[in-house]
Design an enzyme around this catalytic site. Sequence first.
Site, PDB file in Angstrom:
ATOM      1  N   TYR A 154       0.833  -1.212   0.000  1.00  0.00           N
ATOM      2  CA  TYR A 154       0.000   0.000   0.000  1.00  0.00           C
ATOM      3  C   TYR A 154       0.869   1.264   0.000  1.00  0.00           C
ATOM      4  O   TYR A 154       0.629   2.198  -0.776  1.00  0.00           O
ATOM      5  CB  TYR A 154      -0.900  -0.042   1.236  1.00  0.00           C
ATOM      6  CG  TYR A 154      -1.909   1.081   1.327  1.00  0.00           C
ATOM      7  CD1 TYR A 154      -3.051   1.085   0.527  1.00  0.00           C
ATOM      8  CD2 TYR A 154      -1.727   2.128   2.230  1.00  0.00           C
ATOM      9  CE1 TYR A 154      -3.986   2.114   0.639  1.00  0.00           C
ATOM     10  CE2 TYR A 154      -2.658   3.156   2.338  1.00  0.00           C
ATOM     11  CZ  TYR A 154      -3.786   3.143   1.544  1.00  0.00           C
ATOM     12  OH  TYR A 154      -4.710   4.162   1.648  1.00  0.00           O
ATOM     13  N   LYS A 158       1.066   4.197  -2.831  1.00  0.00           N
ATOM     14  CA  LYS A 158       0.717   5.594  -2.541  1.00  0.00           C
ATOM     15  C   LYS A 158       1.915   6.531  -2.734  1.00  0.00           C
ATOM     16  O   LYS A 158       1.748   7.707  -3.080  1.00  0.00           O
ATOM     17  CB  LYS A 158       0.145   5.718  -1.127  1.00  0.00           C
ATOM     18  CG  LYS A 158      -1.191   4.988  -0.950  1.00  0.00           C
ATOM     19  CD  LYS A 158      -2.265   5.531  -1.884  1.00  0.00           C
ATOM     20  CE  LYS A 158      -3.641   4.955  -1.640  1.00  0.00           C
ATOM     21  NZ  LYS A 158      -4.661   5.493  -2.554  1.00  0.00           N
TER      22      LYS A 158
HETATM   23  N1  LIG Z   1      -9.711   5.766   4.999  1.00  0.00           N
HETATM   24  C1  LIG Z   1      -8.487   6.202   5.240  1.00  0.00           C
HETATM   25  O1  LIG Z   1      -8.062   6.355   6.411  1.00  0.00           O
HETATM   26  C2  LIG Z   1      -7.568   6.543   4.093  1.00  0.00           C
HETATM   27  C3  LIG Z   1      -6.295   7.060   4.423  1.00  0.00           C
HETATM   28  C4  LIG Z   1      -5.421   7.397   3.406  1.00  0.00           C
HETATM   29  C5  LIG Z   1      -5.799   7.228   2.088  1.00  0.00           C
HETATM   30  N2  LIG Z   1      -7.021   6.722   1.791  1.00  0.00           N
HETATM   31  C6  LIG Z   1      -7.343   6.539   0.364  1.00  0.00           C
HETATM   32  O2  LIG Z   1      -8.559   7.192   0.046  1.00  0.00           O
HETATM   33  C7  LIG Z   1      -9.244   6.467  -0.981  1.00  0.00           C
HETATM   34  C8  LIG Z   1     -10.654   6.121  -0.514  1.00  0.00           C
HETATM   35  O3  LIG Z   1     -10.545   5.340   0.679  1.00  0.00           O
HETATM   36  P1  LIG Z   1     -11.809   4.895   1.563  1.00  0.00           P
HETATM   37  O4  LIG Z   1     -11.346   4.828   2.954  1.00  0.00           O
HETATM   38  O5  LIG Z   1     -13.004   5.709   1.199  1.00  0.00           O
HETATM   39  O6  LIG Z   1     -12.000   3.385   1.029  1.00  0.00           O
HETATM   40  P2  LIG Z   1     -13.266   2.422   1.073  1.00  0.00           P
HETATM   41  O7  LIG Z   1     -14.277   2.896   2.055  1.00  0.00           O
HETATM   42  O8  LIG Z   1     -12.702   1.047   1.201  1.00  0.00           O
HETATM   43  O9  LIG Z   1     -13.890   2.604  -0.406  1.00  0.00           O
HETATM   44  C9  LIG Z   1     -13.116   2.302  -1.528  1.00  0.00           C
HETATM   45  C10 LIG Z   1     -13.926   2.516  -2.777  1.00  0.00           C
HETATM   46  O10 LIG Z   1     -13.072   2.201  -3.908  1.00  0.00           O
HETATM   47  C11 LIG Z   1     -13.743   1.273  -4.732  1.00  0.00           C
HETATM   48  N3  LIG Z   1     -12.803   0.425  -5.468  1.00  0.00           N
HETATM   49  C12 LIG Z   1     -11.832  -0.363  -4.961  1.00  0.00           C
HETATM   50  N4  LIG Z   1     -11.175  -0.997  -5.952  1.00  0.00           N
HETATM   51  C13 LIG Z   1     -11.745  -0.591  -7.109  1.00  0.00           C
HETATM   52  C14 LIG Z   1     -11.520  -0.897  -8.470  1.00  0.00           C
HETATM   53  N5  LIG Z   1     -10.563  -1.749  -8.864  1.00  0.00           N
HETATM   54  N6  LIG Z   1     -12.290  -0.285  -9.415  1.00  0.00           N
HETATM   55  C15 LIG Z   1     -13.262   0.581  -9.056  1.00  0.00           C
HETATM   56  N7  LIG Z   1     -13.531   0.896  -7.773  1.00  0.00           N
HETATM   57  C16 LIG Z   1     -12.792   0.309  -6.809  1.00  0.00           C
HETATM   58  C17 LIG Z   1     -14.627   0.471  -3.786  1.00  0.00           C
HETATM   59  O11 LIG Z   1     -15.622  -0.190  -4.498  1.00  0.00           O
HETATM   60  P3  LIG Z   1     -16.277  -1.593  -3.983  1.00  0.00           P
HETATM   61  O12 LIG Z   1     -17.451  -1.208  -3.157  1.00  0.00           O
HETATM   62  O13 LIG Z   1     -16.618  -2.316  -5.246  1.00  0.00           O
HETATM   63  O14 LIG Z   1     -15.213  -2.323  -3.190  1.00  0.00           O
HETATM   64  C18 LIG Z   1     -15.131   1.589  -2.883  1.00  0.00           C
HETATM   65  O15 LIG Z   1     -16.183   2.285  -3.499  1.00  0.00           O
HETATM   66  C19 LIG Z   1      -8.373   5.247  -1.276  1.00  0.00           C
HETATM   67  O16 LIG Z   1      -7.538   5.499  -2.377  1.00  0.00           O
HETATM   68  C20 LIG Z   1      -7.560   5.095  -0.020  1.00  0.00           C
HETATM   69  O17 LIG Z   1      -6.349   4.409  -0.254  1.00  0.00           O
HETATM   70  C21 LIG Z   1      -7.915   6.370   2.763  1.00  0.00           C
END
Ligand SMILES: NC(=O)c1ccc[n+]([C@@H]2O[C@H](COP(=O)([O-])OP(=O)(O)OC[C@H]3O[C@@H](n4cnc5c(N)ncnc54)[C@H](OP(=O)(O)O)[C@@H]3O)[C@@H](O)[C@H]2O)c1
Length: 246
Positions: A154, A158
């Site tokens: 990861y 990133k």
């Molecule tokens: N939450 C945190 O603390 C955090 C921190 C740093 C960075 N981020 C980044 O912020 C972004 C959003 O994170 P989040 O926490 O909102 O994640 P999340 O709640 O797990 O949601 C991820 C979303 O991405 C979609 N997705 C995953 N793989 C995909 C693919 N191959 N094609 C199309 N859609 C896909 C998922 O769809 P499905 O429903 O089909 O799985 C879901 O809608 C990510 O890039 C994550 O790495 C998050």
Amino acid sequence: MEERKVALVTGATRGIGKAIALELADNGYDIVLNYRSVNDELKQTQKEIEEKNVNCFLVYGDISKFEDCENIAKQAIDEFGRIDVLVNNAGITRDGLIMRMKKEDFESVIDTNLTGTFNMTRNIVPFMIKQKNGRIINLSSVVGITGNAGQTNYSASKAGVIGFTKSLAKEVASRNILVNAIAPGFIETDMTKVLSDNVKEAILNQIPLKRMGEAKEVAKLVKFLVSDDSKYITGQVINVDGGMVM
Ligand SMILES: NC(=O)c1ccc[n+]([C@@H]2O[C@H](COP(=O)([O-])OP(=O)(O)OC[C@H]3O[C@@H](n4cnc5c(N)ncnc54)[C@H](OP(=O)(O)O)[C@@H]3O)[C@@H](O)[C@H]2O)c1
């Protein structure tokens, strides 16, 4: 009357992507909502966006597949004839210590988070160049800057997003396209829900503001980065992390 602007958000059915789509809808953008899974969350998100009196166009696609991204871009352009904003948000984790990490877990994270960002951007930039304007926002993470035990895959993906963002910002600045990355810290979504209480407590101890962030707090930065107020900002990585990384 001025035409409405259009924003494409990947992985926008839940979490940070949903909050970004809602924030942009609040600001009058028509939304191209990319999804991978068909479920109640998808319908609910579409409903919430449409309640803001903008269009919400659903486009299926797995961003780790180049041909899916080609199709997402084509459908979006056929529908609206323009894309003003691309938010590369979709991402996954497959955590594990290196000694136990399977090759597939490394590859799937890189394929989605990094190659997916390339796949989508590669298919949208030609339209932005023709339009002579655009904003691209890539979701990185603070661990792409600091590294994190148990997240070699990861963190590498990133960190790659950061290099991608800076290089692209230099390439397309002359075309009036701004490219920035957001590095969230620890945000309350399904992605962090799975962490054990011990891990959560250890992380909270590293955050000066002593709380997790909310998805809408990330979305507010996106709102700024697509606005006229940020038109002299490109190639930057901006943390939304409660002071976790300074
Ligand atoms: N939450 C945190 O603390 C955090 C921190 C740093 C960075 N981020 C980044 O912020 C972004 C959003 O994170 P989040 O926490 O909102 O994640 P999340 O709640 O797990 O949601 C991820 C979303 O991405 C979609 N997705 C995953 N793989 C995909 C693919 N191959 N094609 C199309 N859609 C896909 C998922 O769809 P499905 O429903 O089909 O799985 C879901 O809608 C990510 O890039 C994550 O790495 C998050």
